[in-house]
Structure formats: C-alpha cells, structure tokens
Write a protein that holds these residues in place. Structure first.
Motif, short mmCIF file in Angstrom:
data_model
loop_
_atom_site.label_atom_id
_atom_site.label_comp_id
_atom_site.label_asym_id
_atom_site.label_seq_id
_atom_site.Cartn_x
_atom_site.Cartn_y
_atom_site.Cartn_z
N ALA A 101 57.28 -65.79 -64.67
CA ALA A 101 56.28 -65.53 -64.02
C ALA A 101 55.77 -63.90 -64.39
N ILE A 102 54.31 -63.87 -64.39
CA ILE A 102 53.81 -62.66 -64.76
C ILE A 102 52.79 -62.48 -63.70
N GLU A 103 52.31 -60.93 -63.58
CA GLU A 103 51.54 -60.80 -62.57
C GLU A 103 50.56 -59.42 -63.26
N MET A 104 49.26 -59.47 -62.88
CA MET A 104 48.42 -58.42 -63.18
C MET A 104 48.21 -57.61 -61.95
N VAL A 105 48.44 -56.17 -62.14
CA VAL A 105 48.59 -55.35 -60.85
C VAL A 105 47.61 -54.07 -61.29
N ALA A 106 47.01 -53.75 -59.98
CA ALA A 106 46.24 -52.46 -60.09
C ALA A 106 47.02 -51.18 -60.65
N SER A 107 46.73 -50.71 -61.66
CA SER A 107 47.47 -49.46 -62.12
C SER A 107 46.91 -48.15 -61.60
N ARG A 108 45.60 -48.11 -60.90
CA ARG A 108 45.01 -46.90 -60.22
C ARG A 108 44.21 -47.66 -59.32
N PRO A 109 43.92 -46.80 -58.23
CA PRO A 109 42.87 -47.14 -57.07
C PRO A 109 41.94 -47.85 -57.61
N LEU A 110 41.14 -48.90 -57.16
CA LEU A 110 39.97 -49.46 -57.33
C LEU A 110 39.05 -49.32 -56.36
N ARG A 111 37.88 -49.12 -56.66
CA ARG A 111 36.69 -49.14 -55.80
C ARG A 111 35.81 -50.26 -55.91
N ALA A 112 35.06 -50.65 -54.96
CA ALA A 112 34.35 -51.68 -55.12
C ALA A 112 33.29 -51.46 -56.24
N GLY A 113 33.23 -52.44 -56.97
CA GLY A 113 32.17 -52.29 -58.13
C GLY A 113 32.90 -51.90 -59.60
N ASP A 114 34.08 -51.41 -59.41
CA ASP A 114 34.93 -51.00 -60.54
C ASP A 114 35.27 -52.15 -61.27
N GLU A 115 35.39 -51.93 -62.77
CA GLU A 115 35.77 -53.19 -63.43
C GLU A 115 37.29 -53.30 -63.81
N VAL A 116 37.87 -54.41 -63.82
CA VAL A 116 39.26 -54.28 -63.85
C VAL A 116 39.44 -54.51 -65.28
N THR A 117 40.17 -53.74 -65.91
CA THR A 117 40.47 -53.55 -67.36
C THR A 117 41.83 -53.40 -67.79
N LEU A 118 42.28 -53.94 -69.09
CA LEU A 118 43.36 -53.86 -69.59
C LEU A 118 43.29 -52.98 -70.85
N ASN A 119 44.23 -52.31 -71.22
CA ASN A 119 44.53 -51.50 -72.48
C ASN A 119 44.91 -52.85 -73.58
N TYR A 120 44.29 -53.10 -74.65
CA TYR A 120 44.63 -54.03 -75.57
C TYR A 120 45.77 -53.39 -76.54
N GLY A 121 45.66 -52.25 -76.37
CA GLY A 121 46.55 -51.34 -77.34
C GLY A 121 46.09 -50.12 -78.10
N ASN A 122 46.71 -49.04 -78.38
CA ASN A 122 46.15 -47.85 -78.81
C ASN A 122 45.97 -48.27 -80.40
N LEU A 123 45.05 -49.12 -80.67
CA LEU A 123 44.92 -49.67 -82.02
C LEU A 123 43.62 -49.07 -82.72
N SER A 124 43.60 -49.10 -84.15
CA SER A 124 42.48 -48.73 -84.88
C SER A 124 41.26 -49.63 -84.81
N ASN A 125 40.14 -49.35 -85.22
CA ASN A 125 39.03 -50.42 -85.11
C ASN A 125 39.18 -51.71 -85.97
N ASP A 126 40.00 -51.28 -86.89
CA ASP A 126 40.36 -52.36 -87.73
C ASP A 126 41.02 -53.68 -87.00
N HIS A 127 41.77 -53.51 -86.26
CA HIS A 127 42.60 -54.39 -85.41
C HIS A 127 41.52 -54.91 -84.20
N PHE A 128 40.72 -53.86 -83.63
CA PHE A 128 39.98 -54.35 -82.68
C PHE A 128 38.69 -55.52 -83.18
#
Length: 515
Positions: free
Chosen positions: A287-314
């Motif tokens: 089982a896995i979970e997604m958790v808040a890594s910093r406090p979120l305020r109403a209206g904040d987008e929930v985002t993930l870091n896909y990786g410290n990648l070059s624009n080639d990979h993105f």
C-alpha cells in the motif's frame, strides 16, 4: 519521418479524462466543457460514478479537503479546498488499486522473497504477456507497462482496472512521439530528435514483429488469447506507452516493474512540491499513500516533484517543459578533438601548440577521464561549474606541454585528471589557462551557432504562435500550433543554458587575465 507514422493517434478523439467524484457523491470538478453534448455529459457522469464506487470498494481513500480542478494553463490537477497540515494523508492506494505486472512466477518464489514478489506483481500476468514484456529493453520500461495496460484495456469490463482505464486520456498532448515532421524539426536539438525517432522506430518494429506474431499460451490449464482477441497495432501501443511514460511511478524501485497509480497520477509537477508518495505503513503489503509535505492552505495546488530532470526528460516522457527556469536543465555536447580544433580556429588560437592527445602521458590522462568510452559532456546552469569537468580537464591536458605544467608539479595530485576540471580553480599558468577557457567558450559558441535560429528569433516565434493559438478553436489546428510552440520553448531553453555557460566562462576568463 517515423514520428509522423504515429501522429494519427494524436488526432483520434474519444472520451477524455475529466475528473473524479468526492465520497459525498458530489462532483468536485466540472466534468465536461461547455461544448460537450448532453449525451457526452451523461456518459461521462456515469463513468465517473462507476470509478468512485470502484475506488472506494477496493479501499482507496481521498482526503475530504482535496478537490480536483481544471485550469486553462495546466489542465486537471489536485487542489486543497481547505487547510491541510503537513503529514496529513491525502490519498491512500492499496496494492490492489495499483496497475502493474510481474515477470515472476508465484510458484517459483521462495518464502524469503514473497514480500518483494507481492510488491512487484500485479494481477496474475499471463504467459504471453510475460513473453512480450521480456522482449522489451529495460530502458523502455514504460513500453513494458504499456503492454500490461493494453492487456487490461482489451479485457474491457472483465479487467479489475476497467473503471480506471475508461478515464485515461484518449490522446496525449505535448509528447514529441506524436509530433508531426514540422514540430520535430522545430526542436532543433539532435539528442532529443534521436530519442524520439528511436522510440518511434521501436514501436513500429515491435508492433509489426513480436506484437503481430504473438500467439496464445497456456497459464496452467487455461489458454489465454493475446489481448482477448483484439488486434493491437502501433497506434494502440503508442497510446499505452504514452499513458505509462507520463503517469507511472517506480514505487517498487529502480529495475522493478513500474505502476500506474489512480488519482495520485493526476497531481501535477513542481520542483517545490507540496506532497510526496511513500509506503503506507500498517495498510497492508504494497500500500502507498500521498501525504502533504508542507502545510496546505485552501486553494493551494497539490503537486509532486517528478524528479530533478532536464527538459529533455520532461518533454519526452511527460509532454511539457516546466514553467520558469529549470536549474536542472542541460545541453549535450560531444568530446571530439576535431571539434576542439575548429573551436581553436574560432578563438584565434590555431597557431598555439595543442598536442591533441598524441603524447603518452596525455593519452593516459584522457583515458582516465573516460571521454572515449563516454564522449557526451553536459553543459549546465551551474554558474560555478557550467560545463562537464571532464571537458575542461581534457582541454587543459591538451594545452599542457607536460605534467609539470600543472600546479603541484608532475606527480601526485597533478596526475589526477579530474582535479583539473573545476572552472574556478586554475591548474595551469595564466597564459595556458586563458587558452583553455577561450577554447571551451568557442566550443560553446559553435554549439550555439549550430542552431538554425537565434534566441531572439525564438522569442519572436513564441509570441507569434501564442497569438495564433488564441485565435484557433479547432482541436487539430490548435494541436499542431501547440506542438510547435512547445518545440520552440524547448530549444530556446537549450540555447539559454549554453549562453549562460559562455557568460560564466567569460567572467572567469576576465579574472584569470586580470590576475
């Protein structure tokens, strides 16, 4: 021309991925555009309701303060509808809701490996599918997962992931795999174009070879018909590959089968992510979970870091170029003595002694740098080290008349070649150090000059495309312009990386000459 063979997939439209529902039964996102028909809206509402029941029935949980919203700039994403504290669980995804595959046989797995096997395996993977997946190179892991996705899609309502697959996008905007010839040419960056054509060619060859020739196989006493009898071609494989490359997670680790994670895969990318994915302790194996890594305020987008990648990979895997400056972006050059000789001509250094690696001690040091085995050298946005240390070290070695030219004399640390790769540490005398820096700068100037257009021309082109897109309403016409704009934005970023590196070397050269 190979990518054009797959471009037809990008023009096919179906029921696109629109949104999910909250547990109270109310839609937490507008599910269709205003141009959608009532019939389409009714169909999608039924699909969303079905997904909701499926997600909850198998133990999936969504935080009551998280909603799904659509914006014109980034499409669908997750947003906090109220304040959420750091560490709060946003999504829980049991193992059964993670779509993946396994190349292991349950019977052959020892008890000591059972936990790992359970983390790796998806629904029982039929033998025919294992055979196909085994023919795909490890680096094309998303094709492997894509084959598993096609198997599940072909099963239709018999698949345990039917509700999830029904909501996957029918087409993938922004992926170079589906660019037309004009947009591919507009990239102007050979390393990426080579990758695009290599992927395209693999999909064409694989679909006309192993995929076409696959036959039924027996799983125990049951005979499994490949893809439930459906014919799978390059378009379908391209679609599945794009789904996997843009949405999958390596939750089991590198070298293990990737997985598609319903709902979690809606979260958009940010280098300053507000959430993270991790193992859900105490919620069952895998089982896995997604958790808040910093406090979120109403209206904040929930985002993930896909990786410290070059624009080639993105761009290649996700179909976008990050907004703003990507400090992890790079530009690729190749170590080539002939190219450096041309750079010396540009820098006015053609008459300056340059051994070109002919001396035994030089050959030994260049060999230690590994430039023959791995000639790719990267240009970065790091102002302290804007070019690969191996490139600077190699140039300095070629300008030195002997090991004794390096600071420290001809023994010990002076013979460790990477020691001579730092931009801000001169290991040669003032004159030869200036030669080395001027040559590196000229090599970058040549690379910049190889682009058919300038930075200024790219900026103008982007402004024109943006204005044209604002006037277009047809999906097909807009898609072509969007791809062109994305290609121009990508190549502009590469030129900015190289230009910044040239500036950093110039600043260092001024310091050396003034010393």
């Amino acid at each position: 021309a190979v990518p054009a063979m797959l471009a037809s997939l990008a023009r096919r439209c179906g029921v696109a991925h629109r949104g999910f529902w909250r547990e109270d039964g109310r839609s937490f996102a507008r599910t269709l555009s205003t141009s959608a028909s009532d019939q389409e809206s009714a169909l999608q509402n039924a699909m969303l309701s079905s997904f909701q029941r499926w997600f909850e029935a198998y133990g999936g949980k969504l935080h009551s303060g998280i909603s799904m919203v659509q914006t014109p700039s980034i499409g669908w994403g997750l947003t906090a509808s109220r304040d959420v504290d750091v560490g709060e669980r946003l999504i829980l995804l049991p193992r059964v809701l993670q779509m993946t595959y396994s190349l292991q046989d349950r019977e052959s797995t020892s008890s000591s490996d059972q936990t790992t096997a359970e983390l790796d395996r998806g629904p029982d993977t039929p033998l025919y599918l294992k055979g196909l997946i085994a023919k795909v190179p490890d680096e094309l892991w998303s094709v492997r997962l894509g084959l598993a996705l096609l198997h599940e899609r072909a099963l239709g309502g018999k698949s345990p992931f039917f509700q999830y697959i029904s909501l996957l996008p029918a087409m993938h905007r922004g992926l170079p795999l589906f660019f037309g010839p004009e947009a591919v040419d507009a990239l102007q960056y050979l390393p990426l174009v080579v990758q695009v054509k290599r992927r395209s060619r693999f999909l064409i060859d694989f679909s006309s070879g192993p995929l076409k020739d696959v036959t039924a196989g027996k799983d125990g006493e049951t005979e499994t018909v490949p893809f439930d009898g459906y014919s799978v071609g390059a378009d379908a494989l391209g679609w599945a590959f794009a789904c996997a490359s843009s949405r999958a997670f390596r939750v089991a680790g590198e070298g293990k089968p990737a997985a598609m994670l319903p709902l979690i895969d809606v979260a958009n990318h940010s280098f300053e992510a507000s959430a993270e994915v991790r193992a859900a302790v105490g919620e069952g194996p895998g089982a896995i979970e997604m958790v808040a890594s910093r406090p979120l305020r109403a209206g904040d987008e929930v985002t993930l870091n896909y990786g410290n990648l070059s624009n080639d990979h993105f761009l290649l895997d996700y179909g976008f170029v990050p907004q703003g400056i990507n400090k992890h972006d790079t530009a690729s050059l190749r170590w080539d003595v002939g190219y450096l000789e041309a750079a010396r001509e540009v820098a006015g250094l053609a008459q300056v002694p340059f051994a070109a690696g002919t001396e035994p001690w030089q050959s030994a040091m260049l060999s230690q740098l590994g430039l023959d085995e791995d000639p790719e050298v990267l240009v970065t946005r790091d102002e302290r080290q804007p070019v690969d240390a191996r490139l600077l070290a190699g140039i300095r070695v070629l300008y030195a008349s002997g090991p004794e030219d390096f600071s420290g004399g001809g023994s010990g640390e002076a013979l460790q070649p990477l020691r001579h790769g730092a931009l801000l540490e001169s290991t040669l005398d003032r004159t030869k150090e200036a030669y080395a820096l001027r040559t590196a700068q000229a090599a970058l100037a040549l690379a910049l000059g190889n682009f058919p257009t300038t930075l200024k021309e790219d900026e103008t082109k982007l402004e024109e495309l943006t204005a044209e897109l604002a006037k277009l309403s047809g999906v097909g016409d807009a898609l072509e312009k969007e791809n062109l704009a994305l290609a121009v934005k990508f190549r502009k970023g590469k030129k900015e990386v190289i230009s910044r590196a040239m500036k950093a070397i110039d600043e260092r050269l001024r310091v050396v000459l003034a010393s």
